[in-house]
Design a protein around this motif. Structure first.
Motif, PDB file in Angstrom:
ATOM      1  N   ARG A   2       0.828  -1.204   0.000  1.00 11.87           N
ATOM      2  CA  ARG A   2       0.000   0.000   0.000  1.00 11.87           C
ATOM      3  C   ARG A   2       0.863   1.255   0.000  1.00 11.87           C
ATOM      4  N   GLY A   3       2.000   1.204   0.728  1.00 11.87           N
ATOM      5  CA  GLY A   3       2.892   2.352   0.723  1.00 11.87           C
ATOM      6  C   GLY A   3       3.455   2.618  -0.668  1.00 11.87           C
ATOM      7  N   TYR A   4       3.810   1.544  -1.376  1.00 11.55           N
ATOM      8  CA  TYR A   4       4.308   1.670  -2.744  1.00 11.55           C
ATOM      9  C   TYR A   4       3.229   2.256  -3.647  1.00 11.55           C
ATOM     10  N   PHE A   5       2.012   1.754  -3.524  1.00 10.04           N
ATOM     11  CA  PHE A   5       0.882   2.250  -4.305  1.00 10.04           C
ATOM     12  C   PHE A   5       0.626   3.727  -4.013  1.00 10.04           C
ATOM     13  N   ARG A   6       0.683   4.074  -2.716  1.00 10.16           N
ATOM     14  CA  ARG A   6       0.425   5.455  -2.321  1.00 10.16           C
ATOM     15  C   ARG A   6       1.477   6.404  -2.881  1.00 10.16           C
ATOM     16  N   ARG A   7       2.738   5.968  -2.868  1.00 10.70           N
ATOM     17  CA  ARG A   7       3.800   6.833  -3.386  1.00 10.70           C
ATOM     18  C   ARG A   7       3.661   7.052  -4.891  1.00 10.70           C
ATOM     19  N   LEU A   8       3.277   5.990  -5.625  1.00 13.33           N
ATOM     20  CA  LEU A   8       3.126   6.126  -7.077  1.00 13.33           C
ATOM     21  C   LEU A   8       1.986   7.076  -7.424  1.00 13.33           C
ATOM     22  N   ARG A 185      -7.325  10.876  -2.593  1.00 22.54           N
ATOM     23  CA  ARG A 185      -8.186   9.913  -1.896  1.00 22.54           C
ATOM     24  C   ARG A 185      -7.875   8.491  -2.343  1.00 22.54           C
ATOM     25  N   VAL A 186      -7.576   8.332  -3.648  1.00 19.21           N
ATOM     26  CA  VAL A 186      -7.165   7.013  -4.133  1.00 19.21           C
ATOM     27  C   VAL A 186      -5.867   6.590  -3.464  1.00 19.21           C
ATOM     28  N   ALA A 187      -4.936   7.547  -3.340  1.00 15.54           N
ATOM     29  CA  ALA A 187      -3.650   7.232  -2.707  1.00 15.54           C
ATOM     30  C   ALA A 187      -3.815   6.831  -1.248  1.00 15.54           C
ATOM     31  N   LYS A 188      -4.860   7.325  -0.603  1.00 15.82           N
ATOM     32  CA  LYS A 188      -5.101   6.971   0.796  1.00 15.82           C
ATOM     33  C   LYS A 188      -5.825   5.635   0.949  1.00 15.82           C
ATOM     34  N   GLY A 189      -6.158   5.003  -0.182  1.00 16.30           N
ATOM     35  CA  GLY A 189      -6.729   3.670  -0.111  1.00 16.30           C
ATOM     36  C   GLY A 189      -8.216   3.586  -0.373  1.00 16.30           C
ATOM     37  N   GLU A 190      -8.858   4.677  -0.790  1.00  9.49           N
ATOM     38  CA  GLU A 190     -10.291   4.639  -1.091  1.00  9.49           C
ATOM     39  C   GLU A 190     -10.471   4.055  -2.496  1.00  9.49           C
ATOM     40  N   THR A 191     -10.834   2.806  -2.560  1.00  3.88           N
ATOM     41  CA  THR A 191     -10.863   2.088  -3.833  1.00  3.88           C
ATOM     42  C   THR A 191     -12.072   2.427  -4.697  1.00  3.88           C
ATOM     43  N   ASP A 192     -13.097   3.050  -4.140  1.00  7.13           N
ATOM     44  CA  ASP A 192     -14.306   3.334  -4.911  1.00  7.13           C
ATOM     45  C   ASP A 192     -14.280   4.710  -5.562  1.00  7.13           C
ATOM     46  N   VAL A 193     -13.184   5.441  -5.471  1.00  9.66           N
ATOM     47  CA  VAL A 193     -13.089   6.796  -6.015  1.00  9.66           C
ATOM     48  C   VAL A 193     -12.604   6.720  -7.457  1.00  9.66           C
ATOM     49  N   ARG A 194     -13.303   7.429  -8.371  1.00  9.37           N
ATOM     50  CA  ARG A 194     -12.895   7.527  -9.766  1.00  9.37           C
ATOM     51  C   ARG A 194     -12.618   8.988 -10.069  1.00  9.37           C
ATOM     52  N   VAL A 214      -5.108   8.467 -14.923  1.00  7.59           N
ATOM     53  CA  VAL A 214      -4.899   8.201 -13.498  1.00  7.59           C
ATOM     54  C   VAL A 214      -5.765   7.037 -13.039  1.00  7.59           C
ATOM     55  N   ASP A 215      -7.036   7.003 -13.495  1.00 10.25           N
ATOM     56  CA  ASP A 215      -7.918   5.888 -13.129  1.00 10.25           C
ATOM     57  C   ASP A 215      -7.369   4.568 -13.652  1.00 10.25           C
ATOM     58  N   ALA A 216      -6.906   4.578 -14.898  1.00 10.11           N
ATOM     59  CA  ALA A 216      -6.362   3.346 -15.469  1.00 10.11           C
ATOM     60  C   ALA A 216      -5.111   2.899 -14.714  1.00 10.11           C
ATOM     61  N   MET A 217      -4.253   3.867 -14.357  1.00 13.53           N
ATOM     62  CA  MET A 217      -3.049   3.531 -13.610  1.00 13.53           C
ATOM     63  C   MET A 217      -3.406   2.980 -12.234  1.00 13.53           C
ATOM     64  N   ALA A 218      -4.371   3.620 -11.568  1.00 14.11           N
ATOM     65  CA  ALA A 218      -4.776   3.149 -10.248  1.00 14.11           C
ATOM     66  C   ALA A 218      -5.369   1.751 -10.306  1.00 14.11           C
ATOM     67  N   ARG A 222      -3.767  -1.379  -8.530  1.00 11.25           N
ATOM     68  CA  ARG A 222      -4.589  -2.061  -7.530  1.00 11.25           C
ATOM     69  C   ARG A 222      -4.661  -3.561  -7.832  1.00 11.25           C
ATOM     70  N   GLN A 223      -4.844  -3.896  -9.102  1.00 11.84           N
ATOM     71  CA  GLN A 223      -4.901  -5.312  -9.473  1.00 11.84           C
ATOM     72  C   GLN A 223      -3.568  -6.002  -9.228  1.00 11.84           C
ATOM     73  N   ARG A 224      -2.487  -5.308  -9.553  1.00 10.94           N
ATOM     74  CA  ARG A 224      -1.174  -5.910  -9.351  1.00 10.94           C
ATOM     75  C   ARG A 224      -0.875  -6.122  -7.871  1.00 10.94           C
ATOM     76  N   LEU A 225      -1.175  -5.085  -7.077  1.00 15.97           N
ATOM     77  CA  LEU A 225      -0.898  -5.208  -5.646  1.00 15.97           C
ATOM     78  C   LEU A 225      -1.797  -6.244  -4.983  1.00 15.97           C
ATOM     79  N   GLU A 226      -3.045  -6.320  -5.447  1.00 14.26           N
ATOM     80  CA  GLU A 226      -3.936  -7.332  -4.894  1.00 14.26           C
ATOM     81  C   GLU A 226      -3.447  -8.739  -5.246  1.00 14.26           C
ATOM     82  N   ALA A 227      -2.945  -8.890  -6.476  1.00  9.58           N
ATOM     83  CA  ALA A 227      -2.400 -10.195  -6.862  1.00  9.58           C
ATOM     84  C   ALA A 227      -1.173 -10.538  -6.018  1.00  9.58           C
ATOM     85  N   GLU A 228      -0.308  -9.544  -5.803  1.00  6.36           N
ATOM     86  CA  GLU A 228       0.870  -9.794  -4.970  1.00  6.36           C
ATOM     87  C   GLU A 228       0.467 -10.116  -3.532  1.00  6.36           C
ATOM     88  N   ARG A 229      -0.553  -9.397  -3.033  1.00  6.40           N
ATOM     89  CA  ARG A 229      -0.997  -9.658  -1.663  1.00  6.40           C
ATOM     90  C   ARG A 229      -1.547 -11.070  -1.526  1.00  6.40           C
TER      91      ARG A 229
END
Length: 448
Positions: A2-8, A185-194, A214-218, A222-229
């Motif tokens: 999540r920290g990596y996602f937030r920084r990106l 808000r996306v960077a803070k982890g709110e997954t429903d924000v477009r 930005v939406d496509a990147m997020a 998100r999919q990549r990090l979820e797969a890694e998780r």
């Protein structure tokens, strides 16, 4: 993760960041362009009008000199106004034309800038008749009125351009600020924000393209990090059973030094597997705190005494807080374990209101940790964190987020000492929220 996602995502927001003066910069740019265009057009119109008036004046002077010439040749007398024979003030250029036998006109500028109109014609007797007149007052007034109208029009163009710039810049600035807010808000982890839906609008422009990117990147991150998780959690879960069996089998070995070593490594492996599972759960953002009211000073004093009797606890100001005791204990224990493992005694714990401070007297935190925060499986420099897996502070930071708290890290130096001075210790500070962290999805536990 999540920290990596937030920084990106935060980096993306910075790249599309908007200065506070975007509206005024755009307004100034439009006003400047409008002013330059207005000045250029004013000069062109002024010069064109002046040239046209001078041409008319020269044509009039030419007609008059022709009339004066005919009258002079018929009557022998000079009876036309503003005409002279062999005028000594006749301009040199005009004199040369008449000497060549040509009738000509000439415009000369007076010291005050107003034009003089000359016309000359050679006579049959070898003399030169000339007519000298100035710019008429009517022509001067017309030119002045034209200049005044051009100045007023230029000012109106500049003011109108500025107003248009404010409107356009304000609209663009609002859209960009909405996009930046949604991306944060996306960077803070709110997954429903477009971001695209957040900026709204009917007309599509580059801002919509940026928001869609930005939406496509997020989504991709998100999919990549979820797969890694999921992979991390699955691996840790699959390791749990054999590691538990290994520990059970090791406990059945006959007493001795080899058995102690096997048990120690098996317990370390079980702890690592449990920590990896906990990190995976925290990354999923599905953890929720079970809130209870506790006296923070008493709670910390009891837990520190049970975990590390050598650590000192000082309660500066007692406070009642609403938090999850189990998760708060986890954060506190991880901070104490980090101080004991990587720092030097004495370890001091201070409670002041809603703030808990854990300080040791070791070599301080690594620069990478201070700059980027805790990172799993990265222990930093050998002098501070050459041992461990880097999961303790990562878990502490994740549990703090579930509690709605803020966990900060800094190195302690003497007052006024420069950054190059070696630190005298490391301090981790946990800031509990003033109100119950219901924004994290937490819920209160009713008393029995």
């Amino acid at each position: 993760m999540r920290g990596y996602f937030r920084r990106l995502v935060a980096a993306c927001v910075d790249r599309m960041g908007i200065g506070a003066g975007l509206r005024w910069k755009l307004s100034a740019a439009i006003a400047l362009v409008g002013a330059l265009v207005a000045i250029a057009l004013s000069l062109v119109v002024h010069n064109a009008a002046r040239v046209s008036m001078l041409d008319n004046a020269r044509d009039l002077a030419d007609e008059r000199i022709m009339i004066a010439q005919r009258n002079y040749e018929l009557s022998g007398r000079l009876n036309f106004p503003n005409t002279k024979i062999d005028d000594p003030e006749l301009p040199k250029a005009l004199r040369e034309k008449t000497e060549a036998g040509r009738r000509a006109t000439y415009v000369a500028d007076r010291p005050d800038g107003s034009p003089d109109i000359w016309a000359a014609v050679p006579l049959k007797n070898g003399h030169v008749m000339s007519l000298h007149s100035g710019f008429t007052d009517r022509s001067s007034d017309i030119l002045k009125d034209l200049d005044q109208a051009l100045v007023i029009g230029s000012i109106a163009v500049v003011l109108g351009g500025s107003a248009l710039g404010v409107l356009i810049g304000g609209h663009l600035s609002r859209r960009l600020r909405k996009a930046a807010s949604a991306a944060n808000r996306v960077a803070k982890g709110e997954t429903d924000v477009r971001v695209r839906e957040a900026i709204g609008g009917v007309v599509r422009d580059e801002t919509d393209d940026l928001a869609s990117a930005v939406d496509a990147m997020a989504d991709a991150l998100r999919q990549r990090l979820e797969a890694e998780r999921r992979v991390t959690a699955d691996i840790a879960h699959e390791l749990r059973t054999p590691v538990t069996g290994l520990l059970t089998a090791a406990e059945l070995l006959p007493p001795g030094r080899p058995t102690e070593l096997v048990l120690d490594r098996a317990r370390a492996m079980r702890t690592l597997v449990e920590d990896v599972l906990e990190v995976a759960r925290l990354d999923s953002a599905s953890e929720r705190a079970e809130l209870q009211d506790i006296l923070l000073g008493q709670f910390v004093a009891r837990r520190v005494a049970a975990k590390d009797p050598d650590a000192t606890v000082r309660v500066v100001h007692e406070s009642e807080v609403t938090t999850d005791p189990r998760r708060l204990e986890r954060v506190l224990f991880n901070l104490l374990a980090n101080a004991a493992r990587h720092g030097r005694p004495p370890v001091e714990v201070t409670v002041e209101g809603r703030v808990i401070r854990v300080r040791d007297h070791g070599p301080g935190f690594p620069d990478a940790l201070l700059a980027e925060g805790p990172s799993r499986f990265r222990t930093g420099s050998a002098d501070r964190a050459g041992r461990g897996h880097g999961l303790g502070l990562t878990i502490a930071a994740g549990q703090a987020r579930v509690l709605g708290a803020r966990l900060t890290f800094r190195n302690v130096r003497p007052a006024g000492a420069p950054e190059s001075t070696p630190p005298e210790g490391a301090a981790a500070v946990l800031w509990l929220p003033e109100h119950a962290p219901t924004n994290t999805g937490s819920y209160p536990v009713l008393g029995q």
